[in-house]
Motif scaffolding. Structure first.
Motif, mmCIF file in Angstrom:
data_model
loop_
_atom_site.group_PDB
_atom_site.id
_atom_site.type_symbol
_atom_site.label_atom_id
_atom_site.label_comp_id
_atom_site.label_asym_id
_atom_site.label_seq_id
_atom_site.Cartn_x
_atom_site.Cartn_y
_atom_site.Cartn_z
ATOM 1 N N TRP A 100 0.670 -1.372 -0.168
ATOM 2 C CA TRP A 100 -0.081 0.274 -0.261
ATOM 3 C C TRP A 100 0.707 1.131 0.005
ATOM 4 C CZ3 TRP A 100 -5.649 0.106 0.153
ATOM 5 C CH2 TRP A 100 -5.870 1.077 -0.173
ATOM 6 N N PHE A 102 1.284 4.920 0.402
ATOM 7 C CA PHE A 102 0.502 6.066 1.293
ATOM 8 C C PHE A 102 1.069 8.114 0.359
ATOM 9 C CE2 PHE A 102 -0.384 2.675 4.406
ATOM 10 C CZ PHE A 102 -1.517 2.828 5.064
ATOM 11 N N THR A 212 -8.770 -1.983 2.766
ATOM 12 C CA THR A 212 -8.499 -1.126 1.865
ATOM 13 C C THR A 212 -8.980 0.189 2.683
ATOM 14 O OG1 THR A 212 -10.310 -2.506 0.820
ATOM 15 C CG2 THR A 212 -8.012 -2.689 0.064
ATOM 16 N N LYS A 213 -10.378 -0.451 3.373
ATOM 17 C CA LYS A 213 -11.441 1.081 4.176
ATOM 18 C C LYS A 213 -11.296 1.217 5.310
ATOM 19 C CE LYS A 213 -16.198 1.113 6.060
ATOM 20 N NZ LYS A 213 -17.226 0.552 6.665
ATOM 21 N N TYR A 214 -10.608 0.285 5.637
ATOM 22 C CA TYR A 214 -9.523 1.194 7.667
ATOM 23 C C TYR A 214 -8.855 1.899 6.381
ATOM 24 C CZ TYR A 214 -12.740 -0.833 10.927
ATOM 25 O OH TYR A 214 -14.100 -1.363 11.207
ATOM 26 N N LYS A 216 -7.932 4.039 3.906
ATOM 27 C CA LYS A 216 -8.003 4.769 3.628
ATOM 28 C C LYS A 216 -8.317 5.923 4.977
ATOM 29 C CE LYS A 216 -9.750 3.530 -0.819
ATOM 30 N NZ LYS A 216 -10.689 2.218 -1.567
ATOM 31 N N GLN A 217 -9.317 5.785 5.432
ATOM 32 C CA GLN A 217 -9.672 5.985 6.269
ATOM 33 C C GLN A 217 -8.075 6.392 7.096
ATOM 34 O OE1 GLN A 217 -13.133 4.663 9.275
ATOM 35 N NE2 GLN A 217 -11.674 6.228 11.175
ATOM 36 N N GLU A 219 -5.576 7.282 6.341
ATOM 37 C CA GLU A 219 -4.582 8.725 5.236
ATOM 38 C C GLU A 219 -6.029 9.578 5.591
ATOM 39 O OE1 GLU A 219 -3.379 6.145 1.576
ATOM 40 O OE2 GLU A 219 -5.719 6.364 1.598
ATOM 41 N N GLN A 220 -6.657 9.365 5.454
ATOM 42 C CA GLN A 220 -7.404 10.829 5.927
ATOM 43 C C GLN A 220 -7.409 11.431 7.060
ATOM 44 O OE1 GLN A 220 -11.331 10.727 4.195
ATOM 45 N NE2 GLN A 220 -11.129 10.766 2.817
#
Ligand code: BTN
Length: 283
Positions: A100, A102, A212-214, A216-217, A219-220
């Motif tokens: 992944w 970042f 993948t959902k976690y 992205k969270q 990252e944001q």
């Protein structure tokens, strides 16, 4: 079994006869990379029948923007945390790594390993409908203090603007106790917990969707956005624990984690913030 298979070897390199034989050696059959790819279009899948380590394989690849999922039916040199070995017998469990990218420097990734543990525990809860999965700091998945899964996070490249991370997960699914007899720690498997065998590829799909959902969270909004969820799954919360840090041993009551993912350890005199180590419950 691992040692009689060529290494590395991929499914499409095998004859139909060999595939048939290997299929029968797994309780749930071999995992199907085409099916997995169709269910997980957000990652590029690389399958192996046997490899030394899925983490090592992804670590050697040049940095990629697209997430890559590499899984293997067995590993000959599975890597664990703190230089340990991860037992990876053929066709019983899940061994996979996700690469992944970042868009930040490494300093911003504090708490990532806890976030991955939380994603895995939540995915297992969703898949089984059971609430027994806990995370033992920093990121072991445990059920009644028995280790079910381990996570090894490695950095393969980093700059001021980008950090390429390899997230390796080993999850005991249909483990044969005969192949686990040399594991020193108390362990468990999904089959032991539920009393029936599982389709590994179904679990893999649920985990990758959640992970993948976690990510992205993360990252944001960073680690702080997960801290409340952590509290509910924290296996050490208000327990007396020992932390082994190489030669040093710390002891105290674990009272949660901070904004950087460090364990907060309290004894009669001090409150310490622990950033690395291996935690065990004190009796
Ligand atoms: C731990 O020590 O708890 C972490 C174990 C991580 C094992 C997984 S299996 C897939 C991936 N490839 C490796 O070589 N290690 C990780």
């Amino acid at each position: 079994m691992n040692h009689s298979l060529p290494c590395p070897i991929r499914l499409h390199e095998l004859s139909e006869e060999t595939i048939e034989t290997l299929n029968h050696l797994c309780l749930d059959g071999l995992m199907n990379p085409q099916y997995l790819q169709s269910e997980l279009p957000m990652v590029k899948i690389i399958d192996f029948i046997n490899i030394d380590s899925t983490n090592k394989f992804l670590k050697m690849m040049p940095p990629q923007q697209t997430p890559i999922l590499c899984y293997s039916e067995s590993q000959t040199m599975g890597r664990g945390r703190l230089g340990r070995y991860w037992n990876s017998p053929f066709g019983q469990n899940l061994y996979f790594s996700l690469s992944w990218a970042f868009n930040c420097d490494i300093q911003k990734l504090q708490g990532l390993s806890l976030c991955v543990g939380l994603a895995l525990a939540q995915a297992l809860e969703d898949y089984t409908g059971l609430f027994s999965f806990q995370v033992k700091w920093p990121n072991d998945i445990v059920v009644d203090s028995h280790k079910l899964a381990g996570i090894l996070i490695e950095i393969s490249a980093s700059s001021a603007h980008q950090t390429q991370v390899i997230i390796g997960i080993g999850l005991n699914v249909n483990s044969n106790p005969k192949d686990m007899q040399f594991i020193e720690r108390a362990w468990s498997s999904l089959q032991q917990i539920t009393q029936y065998p599982h389709l590994r590829q179904k679990i893999l799909i649920v985990i990758i969707q959640k992970l993948t959902k976690y990510l992205k969270q993360f990252e944001q909004h960073g680690w702080s956005s997960f801290m409340e969820a952590w509290r509910l799954k924290d296996a050490l919360y208000y327990k007396k624990v020992k932390i082994q840090q190489h030669e040093l041993q710390l002891e105290g009551i674990a009272i949660g984690v901070d904004e950087q993912g460090r364990l907060i350890l309290q004894d009669n005199l001090y409150t310490r913030l622990v950033d690395v180590g291996d935690a065990t419950l004190s009796i």
